[in-house]
Design an enzyme around this catalytic site. Structure first.
Site, PDB file in Angstrom:
ATOM      1  N   PHE A   1      -4.691  -9.690  -4.523  1.00 56.57           N
ATOM      2  CA  PHE A   1      -5.188 -10.232  -3.024  1.00 56.57           C
ATOM      3  C   PHE A   1      -6.843 -10.123  -2.255  1.00 56.57           C
ATOM      4  O   PHE A   1      -7.527  -9.755  -3.071  1.00 56.57           O
ATOM      5  CB  PHE A   1      -3.868  -9.436  -1.977  1.00 56.57           C
ATOM      6  CG  PHE A   1      -4.702  -8.137  -1.552  1.00 56.57           C
ATOM      7  CD1 PHE A   1      -4.565  -7.072  -2.705  1.00 56.57           C
ATOM      8  CD2 PHE A   1      -5.359  -7.498  -0.859  1.00 56.57           C
ATOM      9  CE1 PHE A   1      -5.326  -5.019  -2.386  1.00 56.57           C
ATOM     10  CE2 PHE A   1      -5.951  -6.238  -0.171  1.00 56.57           C
ATOM     11  CZ  PHE A   1      -5.887  -5.486  -0.863  1.00 56.57           C
ATOM     12  N   GLY A   2      -5.654 -10.555  -1.309  1.00 60.79           N
ATOM     13  CA  GLY A   2      -7.972 -10.742  -0.564  1.00 60.79           C
ATOM     14  C   GLY A   2      -8.939 -11.986  -1.528  1.00 60.79           C
ATOM     15  O   GLY A   2      -8.458 -13.239  -2.034  1.00 60.79           O
TER      16      GLY A   2
ATOM     17  N   GLU B   1      -6.040   0.163  18.773  1.00 60.34           N
ATOM     18  CA  GLU B   1      -6.951  -1.043  18.642  1.00 60.34           C
ATOM     19  C   GLU B   1      -8.197  -0.892  17.585  1.00 60.34           C
ATOM     20  O   GLU B   1      -8.231   0.434  18.063  1.00 60.34           O
ATOM     21  CB  GLU B   1      -7.872  -1.154  19.742  1.00 60.34           C
ATOM     22  CG  GLU B   1      -7.048  -2.832  20.341  1.00 60.34           C
ATOM     23  CD  GLU B   1      -8.025  -3.573  22.168  1.00 60.34           C
ATOM     24  OE1 GLU B   1      -8.301  -4.356  21.808  1.00 60.34           O
ATOM     25  OE2 GLU B   1      -7.624  -2.937  22.595  1.00 60.34           O
TER      26      GLU B   1
ATOM     27  N   ASP C   1     -10.233 -10.775  -3.933  1.00 61.67           N
ATOM     28  CA  ASP C   1      -9.895 -10.464  -5.889  1.00 61.67           C
ATOM     29  C   ASP C   1     -10.683 -11.667  -6.696  1.00 61.67           C
ATOM     30  O   ASP C   1     -11.389 -11.188  -7.252  1.00 61.67           O
ATOM     31  CB  ASP C   1      -8.773 -10.319  -5.535  1.00 61.67           C
ATOM     32  CG  ASP C   1      -7.974  -8.570  -5.504  1.00 61.67           C
ATOM     33  OD1 ASP C   1      -9.296  -7.985  -5.020  1.00 61.67           O
ATOM     34  OD2 ASP C   1      -7.491  -8.090  -5.679  1.00 61.67           O
TER      35      ASP C   1
ATOM     36  N   LYS D   1       0.557  -1.405   0.071  1.00 67.39           N
ATOM     37  CA  LYS D   1      -0.610  -0.332   0.118  1.00 67.39           C
ATOM     38  C   LYS D   1       0.285   1.305   0.168  1.00 67.39           C
ATOM     39  O   LYS D   1       0.551   2.370  -0.920  1.00 67.39           O
ATOM     40  CB  LYS D   1      -1.413  -0.516   1.173  1.00 67.39           C
ATOM     41  CG  LYS D   1      -2.218  -0.493   1.080  1.00 67.39           C
ATOM     42  CD  LYS D   1      -2.801   0.201   2.353  1.00 67.39           C
ATOM     43  CE  LYS D   1      -4.131  -1.704   3.193  1.00 67.39           C
ATOM     44  NZ  LYS D   1      -4.975  -0.395   3.911  1.00 67.39           N
TER      45      LYS D   1
ATOM     46  N   ASP E   1      -9.298   2.282   6.193  1.00 64.04           N
ATOM     47  CA  ASP E   1      -9.798   0.902   6.538  1.00 64.04           C
ATOM     48  C   ASP E   1     -10.509   0.444   5.288  1.00 64.04           C
ATOM     49  O   ASP E   1     -11.027   0.982   4.698  1.00 64.04           O
ATOM     50  CB  ASP E   1     -10.964   1.157   7.749  1.00 64.04           C
ATOM     51  CG  ASP E   1     -10.372  -0.466   8.647  1.00 64.04           C
ATOM     52  OD1 ASP E   1      -9.957  -0.574   8.497  1.00 64.04           O
ATOM     53  OD2 ASP E   1     -11.343   0.092   8.964  1.00 64.04           O
TER      54      ASP E   1
HETATM   55  P1  IMP Z   1      -7.277  -3.203   4.184  1.00 67.15           P
HETATM   56  O1  IMP Z   1      -7.769  -2.417   6.063  1.00 67.15           O
HETATM   57  O2  IMP Z   1      -6.945  -2.006   3.115  1.00 67.15           O
HETATM   58  O3  IMP Z   1      -6.293  -3.817   5.854  1.00 67.15           O
HETATM   59  O4  IMP Z   1      -8.039  -4.579   4.291  1.00 67.15           O
HETATM   60  C1  IMP Z   1      -9.097  -5.378   5.256  1.00 67.15           C
HETATM   61  C2  IMP Z   1      -9.052  -6.054   4.542  1.00 67.15           C
HETATM   62  O5  IMP Z   1     -10.193  -6.172   3.289  1.00 67.15           O
HETATM   63  C3  IMP Z   1      -7.743  -7.362   3.964  1.00 67.15           C
HETATM   64  O6  IMP Z   1      -6.980  -8.097   4.326  1.00 67.15           O
HETATM   65  C4  IMP Z   1      -8.517  -8.454   2.637  1.00 67.15           C
HETATM   66  O7  IMP Z   1      -9.042  -9.430   3.175  1.00 67.15           O
HETATM   67  C5  IMP Z   1      -9.917  -7.444   1.668  1.00 67.15           C
HETATM   68  N1  IMP Z   1      -9.462  -6.291   1.248  1.00 67.15           N
HETATM   69  C6  IMP Z   1      -9.436  -4.926   1.027  1.00 67.15           C
HETATM   70  N2  IMP Z   1      -9.553  -4.491   0.018  1.00 67.15           N
HETATM   71  C7  IMP Z   1      -9.399  -4.947  -0.588  1.00 67.15           C
HETATM   72  C8  IMP Z   1      -8.920  -5.673  -2.340  1.00 67.15           C
HETATM   73  O8  IMP Z   1      -9.268  -4.586  -3.197  1.00 67.15           O
HETATM   74  N3  IMP Z   1      -9.379  -6.646  -2.842  1.00 67.15           N
HETATM   75  C9  IMP Z   1      -9.356  -8.002  -2.106  1.00 67.15           C
HETATM   76  N4  IMP Z   1      -9.675  -8.089  -1.109  1.00 67.15           N
HETATM   77  C10 IMP Z   1      -9.104  -6.180  -0.514  1.00 67.15           C
END
Ligand code: IMP
Length: 193
Positions: A151-152, A41, A154, A13, A70
């Site tokens: 990732f995540g 937290e 997607d 990021k 977030d």
């Molecule tokens: P963060 O708050 O951006 O760290 O997102 C928290 C969680 O949401 C990540 O660990 C992913 O599992 C999911 N997430 C957030 N944005 C994406 C994305 O663009 N693609 C897929 N999963 C996402």
């Protein structure tokens, strides 16, 4: 040059955001640059609240205007969860594949395919003064896990008006439509003006 702190330890990021900010006359710092390792937290109940907790914390620690984000996925067949718990939800399964299978099954069983990703960015400029920028991308859960980019979640998310999952799109293509880039663009427009 004015300084701005991005409250994140996520290397990918930070690289992505630093690239976007290069064009602007701002020195973008991350937590690493300032040797900050403690994080508050995330006890908020919404994306907005959690982003604010982080940006307020960063500002109060450094006195530098600070933004934090977030994000997560909200799935209709799971009563629009996991939302702010997206990371934890995925990690609670023994594998990503098991998590995706469970989501696809519940989507089929309930015949509810809709889903969306949301990002909230909070920018804290002064004590107790913050601005929120939201980005959202609507879509649906795919019938199969597809793609190897991103990732995540997607590989199981198909954006509205698309056939491919987000994991089948290149990073450039994803960045043109993603929840995160929508929110970041709003933040940049605010900072420019
Ligand atoms: P963060 O708050 O951006 O760290 O997102 C928290 C969680 O949401 C990540 O660990 C992913 O599992 C999911 N997430 C957030 N944005 C994406 C994305 O663009 N693609 C897929 N999963 C996402």
């Amino acid at each position: 040059m004015r300084q701005l702190l991005f409250f994140s330890n996520n290397k990918n990021k930070i690289i992505e955001i630093k690239k976007i900010f290069k064009k602007f006359n701002l020195e973008l710092l991350s937590l690493n640059d300032l040797n900050i390792s403690n994080e508050p937290e995330e006890i908020g109940e919404t994306f907005e609240e959690n982003a604010k907790i982080k940006s307020d914390y960063g500002f109060n620690k450094t006195g530098i205007p600070c933004f934090a984000d977030d994000s997560g996925i909200c799935i209709e067949s799971l009563n629009w969860k996991p939302g702010i718990l997206s990371k934890r939800f995925l990690n609670n399964f023994k594998s990503k594949e098991a998590c995706f299978e469970s989501i696809i099954k519940s989507t089929e069983k309930k015949s509810k395919q809709n889903a969306y990703f949301k990002t909230s960015i909070s920018l804290t400029i002064k004590n107790n003064q913050n601005v929120i920028f939201n980005g959202k991308i609507d879509g649906k859960i795919s019938e199969k896990v597809r793609g190897r980019f991103g990732f995540g979640y997607d590989p199981i998310f198909i954006p509205k008006n698309y056939i491919k999952t987000l994991a089948e799109l290149s990073t450039k293509e994803k960045n043109e439509i993603s929840h995160r880039s929508i929110a970041v663009t709003k933040l940049i427009n605010f900072l420019i003006n």
